[in-house]
Scaffold this motif. Structure first.
Motif, short mmCIF file in Angstrom:
data_model
loop_
_atom_site.label_atom_id
_atom_site.label_comp_id
_atom_site.label_asym_id
_atom_site.label_seq_id
_atom_site.Cartn_x
_atom_site.Cartn_y
_atom_site.Cartn_z
N TYR A 159 0.84 -1.20 0.00
CA TYR A 159 0.00 0.00 0.00
C TYR A 159 0.88 1.25 0.00
O TYR A 159 1.89 1.30 0.70
CB TYR A 159 -0.91 0.04 1.24
CG TYR A 159 -1.95 -1.05 1.25
CD1 TYR A 159 -2.99 -1.06 0.33
CD2 TYR A 159 -1.89 -2.07 2.20
CE1 TYR A 159 -3.94 -2.07 0.35
CE2 TYR A 159 -2.84 -3.08 2.22
CZ TYR A 159 -3.86 -3.08 1.29
OH TYR A 159 -4.79 -4.07 1.30
N ALA A 160 0.47 2.23 -0.76
CA ALA A 160 1.21 3.50 -0.79
C ALA A 160 1.05 4.21 0.54
O ALA A 160 -0.07 4.37 1.03
CB ALA A 160 0.70 4.38 -1.92
N VAL A 161 2.17 4.62 1.14
CA VAL A 161 2.12 5.32 2.43
C VAL A 161 2.73 6.72 2.34
O VAL A 161 2.61 7.51 3.26
CB VAL A 161 2.81 4.52 3.56
CG1 VAL A 161 2.02 3.27 3.89
CG2 VAL A 161 4.25 4.18 3.20
N TYR A 162 3.43 7.01 1.24
CA TYR A 162 3.99 8.35 1.01
C TYR A 162 3.70 8.75 -0.43
O TYR A 162 3.87 7.94 -1.35
CB TYR A 162 5.52 8.37 1.23
CG TYR A 162 5.92 9.11 2.46
CD1 TYR A 162 5.96 8.48 3.70
CD2 TYR A 162 6.27 10.45 2.41
CE1 TYR A 162 6.34 9.16 4.84
CE2 TYR A 162 6.65 11.14 3.55
CZ TYR A 162 6.68 10.49 4.75
OH TYR A 162 7.05 11.18 5.88
N TYR A 163 3.25 9.97 -0.59
CA TYR A 163 2.97 10.51 -1.91
C TYR A 163 3.79 11.78 -2.14
O TYR A 163 4.20 12.44 -1.19
CB TYR A 163 1.48 10.88 -2.05
CG TYR A 163 0.62 9.71 -2.47
CD1 TYR A 163 0.33 9.51 -3.81
CD2 TYR A 163 0.10 8.85 -1.54
CE1 TYR A 163 -0.47 8.46 -4.21
CE2 TYR A 163 -0.70 7.79 -1.93
CZ TYR A 163 -0.98 7.60 -3.27
OH TYR A 163 -1.77 6.56 -3.66
N ARG A 164 3.98 12.10 -3.40
CA ARG A 164 4.63 13.36 -3.78
C ARG A 164 3.65 14.13 -4.66
O ARG A 164 3.14 13.61 -5.64
CB ARG A 164 5.91 13.11 -4.55
CG ARG A 164 6.50 14.40 -5.14
CD ARG A 164 7.87 14.19 -5.70
NE ARG A 164 8.78 14.08 -4.55
CZ ARG A 164 10.06 13.78 -4.65
NH1 ARG A 164 10.60 13.53 -5.81
NH2 ARG A 164 10.81 13.71 -3.56
N ALA A 165 3.42 15.38 -4.26
CA ALA A 165 2.63 16.29 -5.08
C ALA A 165 3.59 17.11 -5.92
O ALA A 165 4.53 17.70 -5.39
CB ALA A 165 1.79 17.21 -4.20
N ASN A 166 3.39 17.10 -7.23
CA ASN A 166 4.20 17.90 -8.15
C ASN A 166 3.32 19.03 -8.67
O ASN A 166 2.25 18.78 -9.23
CB ASN A 166 4.69 17.06 -9.32
CG ASN A 166 5.71 16.05 -8.89
OD1 ASN A 166 6.75 16.42 -8.37
ND2 ASN A 166 5.42 14.77 -9.08
N ILE B 81 0.38 9.22 4.09
CA ILE B 81 -1.04 8.93 4.29
C ILE B 81 -1.12 7.59 5.02
O ILE B 81 -0.14 6.85 5.09
CB ILE B 81 -1.84 8.87 2.96
CG1 ILE B 81 -1.37 7.72 2.08
CG2 ILE B 81 -1.78 10.18 2.22
CD1 ILE B 81 -2.33 7.39 0.96
N GLU B 82 -2.27 7.28 5.53
CA GLU B 82 -2.48 6.00 6.21
C GLU B 82 -2.50 4.88 5.16
O GLU B 82 -3.00 5.08 4.05
CB GLU B 82 -3.82 6.02 6.97
CG GLU B 82 -3.86 7.00 8.12
CD GLU B 82 -2.87 6.65 9.21
OE1 GLU B 82 -2.70 5.46 9.52
OE2 GLU B 82 -2.24 7.58 9.75
N PRO B 83 -1.97 3.71 5.50
CA PRO B 83 -2.01 2.60 4.55
C PRO B 83 -3.46 2.28 4.15
O PRO B 83 -4.36 2.37 4.98
CB PRO B 83 -1.40 1.43 5.32
CG PRO B 83 -0.59 2.07 6.39
CD PRO B 83 -1.28 3.36 6.73
N ASN B 84 -3.65 1.93 2.89
CA ASN B 84 -4.96 1.57 2.35
C ASN B 84 -5.97 2.70 2.48
O ASN B 84 -7.14 2.47 2.75
CB ASN B 84 -5.48 0.29 3.03
CG ASN B 84 -6.56 -0.38 2.21
OD1 ASN B 84 -6.71 -0.10 1.02
ND2 ASN B 84 -7.33 -1.25 2.85
N ALA B 85 -5.51 3.94 2.34
CA ALA B 85 -6.41 5.09 2.42
C ALA B 85 -6.25 5.94 1.16
O ALA B 85 -5.29 5.79 0.41
CB ALA B 85 -6.08 5.93 3.65
N VAL B 86 -7.21 6.80 0.94
CA VAL B 86 -7.11 7.73 -0.19
C VAL B 86 -6.61 9.08 0.34
O VAL B 86 -6.68 9.36 1.54
CB VAL B 86 -8.48 7.91 -0.90
CG1 VAL B 86 -8.93 6.62 -1.53
CG2 VAL B 86 -9.53 8.42 0.08
#
Length: 177
Positions: free
Chosen positions: A107-114, A140-145
Motif C-alpha cells: 500500500y502506498a504510504v507516502y505521496y509526492r505532489a508535483n 497517508i495512512e495505509p490503504n487510504a485515499v
C-alpha cells in the motif's frame, strides 16, 4: 585595579579574531537577493493568479504566497493594477500526485505532489515567462485515499516551492543586468 597579563593577552586575541572575522565577512561580496531582484523588478508589483478549475481554492493561497514573497524577498510593495510598474501572472500548468513509498503489504504510504506553474512577468527592464515546479512529500495512512485536506496542503506547499524557484531564477537574471 590591575589586569593580569594573561587576561590582557586573551582580550587582545579575541579582539584580533573579531577584527579578522569582520574583514573576512565584509570582503566576501555577499549581497542579499533583493539587490539582484531590484535590478529586474520595480518596487510596485501587481500579481494575478489564474484560477485552476480542478482546485480553485488554491489560487488564493498561491496569490497570498506570491504577495508575501514580493514583500519579504523582493523588498517591494503590492500595488493596484493601475499603479503597478511590474506585473506578474501566475497559472497552474499541472498538479499531479504519485506514490513514492509503499509499506510491506504494497500500500502506498507516502505521496509526492508535483506542482508546475507558469509565471509571466512584465517589468520596465525585461519581460518573459518561466515554467517552474515544486514538490511536496507527505504521508497517508495505509490503504487510504488522499483526503481533500492533505491534497490542499500538498498543493499549497508545492506551489510555494515553485514560487521560490521562480524568485531564485529572477535573482540570477537580475544579477546579470
Amino acid at each position: 585595579m590591575r589586569v593580569s597579563r594573561r587576561r590582557f593577552r586573551r582580550i587582545g586575541h579575541i579582539s584580533l579574531l573579531l577584527m579578522l572575522l569582520s574583514i573576512a565577512m565584509g570582503g566576501c561580496g555577499y549581497k542579499p537577493m533583493t539587490t539582484y531582484t531590484k535590478n529586474l523588478f520595480t518596487d510596485k508589483i501587481y500579481t494575478e493568479v489564474e484560477v485552476y478549475l480542478r482546485d480553485p481554492e488554491n489560487a488564493v493561497l498561491v496569490k497570498d504566497a506570491m504577495n508575501e514573497a514580493i514583500v519579504s524577498r523582493f523588498g517591494a510593495k503590492i500595488a493596484k493594477k493601475e499603479e503597478a510598474t511590474t506585473r506578474l501572472w501566475i497559472r497552474f500548468n499541472s498538479v499531479s500526485f504519485s506514490p513514492i513509498q509503499y509499506d510491506a503489504n504494497g500500500y502506498a504510504v507516502y505521496y509526492r505532489a508535483n506542482v508546475n506553474l507558469k509565471v509571466r512577468y512584465v517589468s520596465p527592464k525585461k519581460s518573459g515567462s518561466e515554467s517552474v515546479s515544486g514538490f511536496y512529500d507527505f504521508p497517508i495512512e495505509p490503504n487510504a485515499v488522499i483526503s481533500d485536506a492533505k491534497r490542499f496542503e500538498a498543493i499549497r506547499f508545492g506551489a510555494q516551492k515553485a514560487l521560490d524557484a521562480f524568485i531564485s531564477r529572477m535573482a540570477m537574471r537580475g544579477e546579470s543586468l
